[in-house]
Design a protein around this motif. Structure first.
Motif, PDB file in Angstrom:
ATOM      1  N   SER A   7       0.831  -1.202   0.000  1.00  0.00           N
ATOM      2  CA  SER A   7       0.000   0.000   0.000  1.00  0.00           C
ATOM      3  C   SER A   7       0.867   1.254   0.000  1.00  0.00           C
ATOM      4  O   SER A   7       2.007   1.233   0.485  1.00  0.00           O
ATOM      5  N   PRO A   8       0.350   2.386  -0.533  1.00  0.00           N
ATOM      6  CA  PRO A   8       1.119   3.636  -0.614  1.00  0.00           C
ATOM      7  C   PRO A   8       1.172   4.368   0.720  1.00  0.00           C
ATOM      8  O   PRO A   8       0.627   5.455   0.897  1.00  0.00           O
ATOM      9  N   ARG A   9       1.828   3.746   1.683  1.00  0.00           N
ATOM     10  CA  ARG A   9       2.021   4.311   3.012  1.00  0.00           C
ATOM     11  C   ARG A   9       3.229   3.611   3.611  1.00  0.00           C
ATOM     12  O   ARG A   9       3.705   2.602   3.084  1.00  0.00           O
ATOM     13  N   HIS A  10       3.731   4.131   4.720  1.00  0.00           N
ATOM     14  CA  HIS A  10       4.886   3.538   5.369  1.00  0.00           C
ATOM     15  C   HIS A  10       4.452   2.421   6.312  1.00  0.00           C
ATOM     16  O   HIS A  10       3.366   2.460   6.894  1.00  0.00           O
ATOM     17  N   HIS A  11       5.323   1.428   6.474  1.00  0.00           N
ATOM     18  CA  HIS A  11       5.075   0.295   7.360  1.00  0.00           C
ATOM     19  C   HIS A  11       6.259   0.174   8.311  1.00  0.00           C
ATOM     20  O   HIS A  11       7.409   0.151   7.870  1.00  0.00           O
ATOM     21  N   GLN A  12       5.969   0.083   9.614  1.00  0.00           N
ATOM     22  CA  GLN A  12       7.033   0.085  10.624  1.00  0.00           C
ATOM     23  C   GLN A  12       6.975  -1.184  11.461  1.00  0.00           C
ATOM     24  O   GLN A  12       5.994  -1.427  12.174  1.00  0.00           O
ATOM     25  N   LEU A  13       8.039  -1.991  11.396  1.00  0.00           N
ATOM     26  CA  LEU A  13       8.198  -3.161  12.254  1.00  0.00           C
ATOM     27  C   LEU A  13       8.869  -2.767  13.553  1.00  0.00           C
ATOM     28  O   LEU A  13       9.731  -1.889  13.585  1.00  0.00           O
ATOM     29  N   THR A  14       8.518  -3.453  14.638  1.00  0.00           N
ATOM     30  CA  THR A  14       9.244  -3.342  15.891  1.00  0.00           C
ATOM     31  C   THR A  14      10.466  -4.252  15.821  1.00  0.00           C
ATOM     32  O   THR A  14      10.574  -5.108  14.943  1.00  0.00           O
ATOM     33  N   ASN A  15      11.406  -4.086  16.749  1.00  0.00           N
ATOM     34  CA  ASN A  15      12.706  -4.748  16.640  1.00  0.00           C
ATOM     35  C   ASN A  15      12.713  -6.218  17.044  1.00  0.00           C
ATOM     36  O   ASN A  15      13.717  -6.901  16.850  1.00  0.00           O
ATOM     37  N   ILE A  16      11.615  -6.731  17.621  1.00  0.00           N
ATOM     38  CA  ILE A  16      11.532  -8.139  18.040  1.00  0.00           C
ATOM     39  C   ILE A  16      10.059  -8.507  18.199  1.00  0.00           C
ATOM     40  O   ILE A  16       9.196  -7.635  18.302  1.00  0.00           O
ATOM     41  N   VAL A 346      28.469  -3.228  11.335  1.00  0.00           N
ATOM     42  CA  VAL A 346      27.087  -3.711  11.449  1.00  0.00           C
ATOM     43  C   VAL A 346      26.193  -2.476  11.382  1.00  0.00           C
ATOM     44  O   VAL A 346      26.460  -1.463  12.024  1.00  0.00           O
ATOM     45  N   GLN A 347      25.117  -2.565  10.589  1.00  0.00           N
ATOM     46  CA  GLN A 347      24.313  -1.374  10.291  1.00  0.00           C
ATOM     47  C   GLN A 347      22.909  -1.409  10.880  1.00  0.00           C
ATOM     48  O   GLN A 347      22.094  -0.553  10.542  1.00  0.00           O
ATOM     49  N   SER A 348      22.620  -2.345  11.758  1.00  0.00           N
ATOM     50  CA  SER A 348      21.228  -2.506  12.189  1.00  0.00           C
ATOM     51  C   SER A 348      21.138  -3.113  13.573  1.00  0.00           C
ATOM     52  O   SER A 348      22.139  -3.521  14.165  1.00  0.00           O
ATOM     53  N   ALA A 349      19.898  -3.194  14.047  1.00  0.00           N
ATOM     54  CA  ALA A 349      19.595  -4.010  15.217  1.00  0.00           C
ATOM     55  C   ALA A 349      19.896  -5.469  14.894  1.00  0.00           C
ATOM     56  O   ALA A 349      19.980  -5.861  13.729  1.00  0.00           O
ATOM     57  N   ILE A 350      20.045  -6.287  15.934  1.00  0.00           N
ATOM     58  CA  ILE A 350      20.435  -7.688  15.762  1.00  0.00           C
ATOM     59  C   ILE A 350      19.400  -8.589  16.430  1.00  0.00           C
ATOM     60  O   ILE A 350      18.705  -8.184  17.358  1.00  0.00           O
ATOM     61  N   LYS A 357      21.911 -20.688  16.340  1.00  0.00           N
ATOM     62  CA  LYS A 357      23.148 -20.928  15.587  1.00  0.00           C
ATOM     63  C   LYS A 357      23.519 -19.760  14.677  1.00  0.00           C
ATOM     64  O   LYS A 357      24.575 -19.794  14.029  1.00  0.00           O
ATOM     65  N   TRP A 358      22.660 -18.753  14.612  1.00  0.00           N
ATOM     66  CA  TRP A 358      22.900 -17.615  13.735  1.00  0.00           C
ATOM     67  C   TRP A 358      22.412 -16.338  14.401  1.00  0.00           C
ATOM     68  O   TRP A 358      21.493 -16.362  15.211  1.00  0.00           O
ATOM     69  N   LEU A 359      23.017 -15.217  13.992  1.00  0.00           N
ATOM     70  CA  LEU A 359      22.504 -13.892  14.303  1.00  0.00           C
ATOM     71  C   LEU A 359      22.230 -13.179  12.979  1.00  0.00           C
ATOM     72  O   LEU A 359      23.014 -13.303  12.018  1.00  0.00           O
ATOM     73  N   GLY A 360      21.117 -12.445  12.927  1.00  0.00           N
ATOM     74  CA  GLY A 360      20.760 -11.723  11.717  1.00  0.00           C
ATOM     75  C   GLY A 360      20.928 -10.226  11.894  1.00  0.00           C
ATOM     76  O   GLY A 360      20.620  -9.686  12.957  1.00  0.00           O
ATOM     77  N   PHE A 361      21.405  -9.552  10.827  1.00  0.00           N
ATOM     78  CA  PHE A 361      21.568  -8.100  10.855  1.00  0.00           C
ATOM     79  C   PHE A 361      21.867  -7.619   9.436  1.00  0.00           C
ATOM     80  O   PHE A 361      21.852  -8.406   8.469  1.00  0.00           O
ATOM     81  N   ALA A 391      14.857  -2.941  12.283  1.00  0.00           N
ATOM     82  CA  ALA A 391      14.382  -4.277  12.645  1.00  0.00           C
ATOM     83  C   ALA A 391      14.840  -5.301  11.611  1.00  0.00           C
ATOM     84  O   ALA A 391      14.626  -5.111  10.409  1.00  0.00           O
ATOM     85  N   VAL A 392      15.447  -6.382  12.091  1.00  0.00           N
ATOM     86  CA  VAL A 392      15.796  -7.551  11.280  1.00  0.00           C
ATOM     87  C   VAL A 392      15.371  -8.738  12.129  1.00  0.00           C
ATOM     88  O   VAL A 392      16.049  -9.092  13.089  1.00  0.00           O
ATOM     89  N   VAL A 393      14.230  -9.366  11.772  1.00  0.00           N
ATOM     90  CA  VAL A 393      13.546 -10.244  12.713  1.00  0.00           C
ATOM     91  C   VAL A 393      13.257 -11.609  12.091  1.00  0.00           C
ATOM     92  O   VAL A 393      12.600 -11.702  11.050  1.00  0.00           O
ATOM     93  N   PHE A 394      13.725 -12.677  12.748  1.00  0.00           N
ATOM     94  CA  PHE A 394      13.464 -14.041  12.300  1.00  0.00           C
ATOM     95  C   PHE A 394      12.046 -14.474  12.650  1.00  0.00           C
ATOM     96  O   PHE A 394      11.504 -14.106  13.700  1.00  0.00           O
ATOM     97  N   SER A 395      11.457 -15.306  11.796  1.00  0.00           N
ATOM     98  CA  SER A 395      10.182 -15.931  12.120  1.00  0.00           C
ATOM     99  C   SER A 395      10.391 -16.991  13.187  1.00  0.00           C
ATOM    100  O   SER A 395      11.486 -17.554  13.323  1.00  0.00           O
ATOM    101  N   PRO A 396       9.360 -17.307  13.987  1.00  0.00           N
ATOM    102  CA  PRO A 396       9.518 -18.310  15.048  1.00  0.00           C
ATOM    103  C   PRO A 396       9.974 -19.679  14.549  1.00  0.00           C
ATOM    104  O   PRO A 396      10.678 -20.396  15.270  1.00  0.00           O
ATOM    105  N   ASP A 397       9.580 -20.051  13.302  1.00  0.00           N
ATOM    106  CA  ASP A 397      10.019 -21.343  12.779  1.00  0.00           C
ATOM    107  C   ASP A 397      11.411 -21.277  12.150  1.00  0.00           C
ATOM    108  O   ASP A 397      11.946 -22.298  11.700  1.00  0.00           O
ATOM    109  N   GLY A 398      12.002 -20.070  12.127  1.00  0.00           N
ATOM    110  CA  GLY A 398      13.358 -19.916  11.630  1.00  0.00           C
ATOM    111  C   GLY A 398      13.496 -19.901  10.120  1.00  0.00           C
ATOM    112  O   GLY A 398      14.608 -19.773   9.602  1.00  0.00           O
ATOM    113  N   GLN A 399      12.387 -20.024   9.369  1.00  0.00           N
ATOM    114  CA  GLN A 399      12.477 -20.141   7.916  1.00  0.00           C
ATOM    115  C   GLN A 399      12.604 -18.805   7.194  1.00  0.00           C
ATOM    116  O   GLN A 399      13.070 -18.755   6.053  1.00  0.00           O
ATOM    117  N   PHE A 400      12.178 -17.709   7.858  1.00  0.00           N
ATOM    118  CA  PHE A 400      12.173 -16.408   7.190  1.00  0.00           C
ATOM    119  C   PHE A 400      12.813 -15.348   8.081  1.00  0.00           C
ATOM    120  O   PHE A 400      12.898 -15.497   9.305  1.00  0.00           O
TER     121      PHE A 400
END
Length: 421
Positions: A7-16, A346-350, A357-361, A391-400
């Motif tokens: 949609s033509p508007r901004h979308h804001q995720l929280t960090n976790i 590193v340019q973001s939240a983690i 086994k991994w950290l995302g950022f 925000a760089v956030v993993f899905s609970p199942d770890g797939q995304f």
């Protein structure tokens, strides 16, 4: 890489905690920028179909945002709510906001407000922010600013960390038109002072907290500390410089302990901030005043994150070359270990992958994962012209993994990609 909002508007995720427990929906608000609290709705998007649903719409001139999801079922949401019917004396500010929960369409204030003395234990005297459920879905952490001390002197209104526990409701006497009841018992768990002693463990700000371990962490004697929060605290060097260091607080696991006063009133006084319950003391974990680049970094803004097993707390700090890297330390203290060896910041939240086994950022404008314990970098996307580090956030199942970046029209959209693990 897949765009999930259009949609033509901004979308804001929280960090976790932005994903529903089934890894099918992402929650967001529609602020034009992270610092502009003007969203009238909190919503969610189905990651495969792109279908969006409004979770809550603010009314009476209020706004909502910074929404997170309980990691356990049933689906429960919590977000910041600004004052209804704002006026020149009471409008949105750090000390004028509250947490609101939604479950099954039922809405409730998370924290009660009591701003007329004598103040009411279990209620707050100001505003709560970035509400995050513990991994078991029982407690919530938040950052806090105090209305009472802000009215006395804004310099006394020090940022602190608090916890909401399900031992309410809290029903203070409503002696002011802006006071209200809340569903949870709320207390501060950090302790600050306006003028920290140089070179000491005293702090004048506590912020960017994170829960330690899915089941807490093990102490050196083998005892399990069930609940704990790590956070950044601003210390003062002997030269008078502000240096952010890492702290931890061990928390009670029963109602009686949460409601037992320590050495100062839980609800505070007209001259003092609310105090932690008995037995809750903050402990300093890092000592970096002597380093070439002392202190945890505030840019990029990040929240300290513990591994799911509770053995390591990850944070961002510069190496000897001034490059922002991911570092690890035990919740029991000890030496800090540098995990990444990047040529650029590193340019973001983690955040940790659910498997630990991994950290995302973000690094070099790319979404990446860093392996633990090897520190190897896996690039998930090509470099992006613009990308948000909020925000760089993993899905609970770890797939995304999910993040934000602008589309061709400049609107901040939500994107996901597969992690491959």
């Amino acid at each position: 890489m897949k765009q999930v909002t259009f949609s033509p508007r901004h979308h804001q995720l929280t960090n976790i905690n932005t994903w529903t427990p089934d890894s099918q929906w992402l929650v967001f608000d529609v602020r034009p920028s992270g610092s502009s609290f003007t969203s009238e709705t909190v919503e969610r998007v189905q990651i495969h179909s792109g279908t969006t649903e409004v979770i809550w719409r603010a009314q009476q001139g209020a706004h909502v945002g910074v929404i997170t999801v309980n990691p356990q079922l049933p689906e429960r949401y919590v977000f910041i709510h600004s004052p209804e019917n704002p006026d020149e004396n009471w409008q949105y500010d750090f000390h004028h906001r509250r947490g609101v929960t939604v479950c099954g369409g039922q809405v409730a204030n998370l924290d009660a407000l009591s701003i007329t003395a004598p103040y009411f234990p279990g209620a707050l005297r100001g505003g709560s922010h970035v509400h995050v459920w513990s991994p078991d879905g029982q407690y919530l952490s938040f950052t806090y600013n105090d209305h009472v001390l802000h009215e006395r002197d804004p310099a006394l209104d020090l940022r602190n960390v608090g916890v909401a526990v399900p031992f309410g409701p809290v029903n203070p006497p409503l002696r002011h038109s802006r006071e209200y009841a809340g569903s949870h018992w709320c207390t501060l768990v950090s302790r600050t002072t306006p003028e920290p002693q140089p070179g000491s463990d005293e702090i004048n700000r506590a912020y960017e907290e994170g829960w330690v371990g899915n089941q807490g962490y093990l102490k050196p004697n083998g005892e399990r500390q069930r609940y704990a929060l790590a956070f950044i605290g601003d210390t003062r060097s002997v030269q008078g410089e502000t240096i952010p260091e890492l702290f931890i607080v061990d928390l009670p696991d029963n109602e009686a302990a949460w409601k037992t006063q320590g050495d100062a009133p839980l609800a505070g006084t007209p001259e003092t901030m609310p105090a932690p319950p008995a037995g809750v003391y903050q402990k300093r974990l890092t000592y970096t005043h002597h380093c070439a680049w002392p202190g945890l970094v505030n840019q990029p803004r990040h929240w300290v994150r513990a591994s799911p097993d509770g053995e390591h707390i990850a944070f961002l700090m510069r190496d000897n070359n001034g490059v922002v890297q991911v570092w690890l330390v035990s919740p029991n203290g000890g030496e800090c270990r540098q995990l990444t060896r990047l040529a650029h910041d590193v340019q973001s939240a983690i955040n940790w992958h659910p498997a630990g086994k991994w950290l995302g950022f973000i690094s070099e404008q790319k979404i990446v994962m860093c392996s633990y314990p090897e520190g190897k970098i896996l690039e998930l996307t090509a470099p992006q012209e613009e990308i948000s580090g909020d925000a760089v956030v993993f899905s609970p199942d770890g797939q995304f993994i999910a993040w934000m970046q602008p589309d061709e029209q400049g609107f901040r959209q939500i994107y996901i990609c597969q992690t491959g693990c």
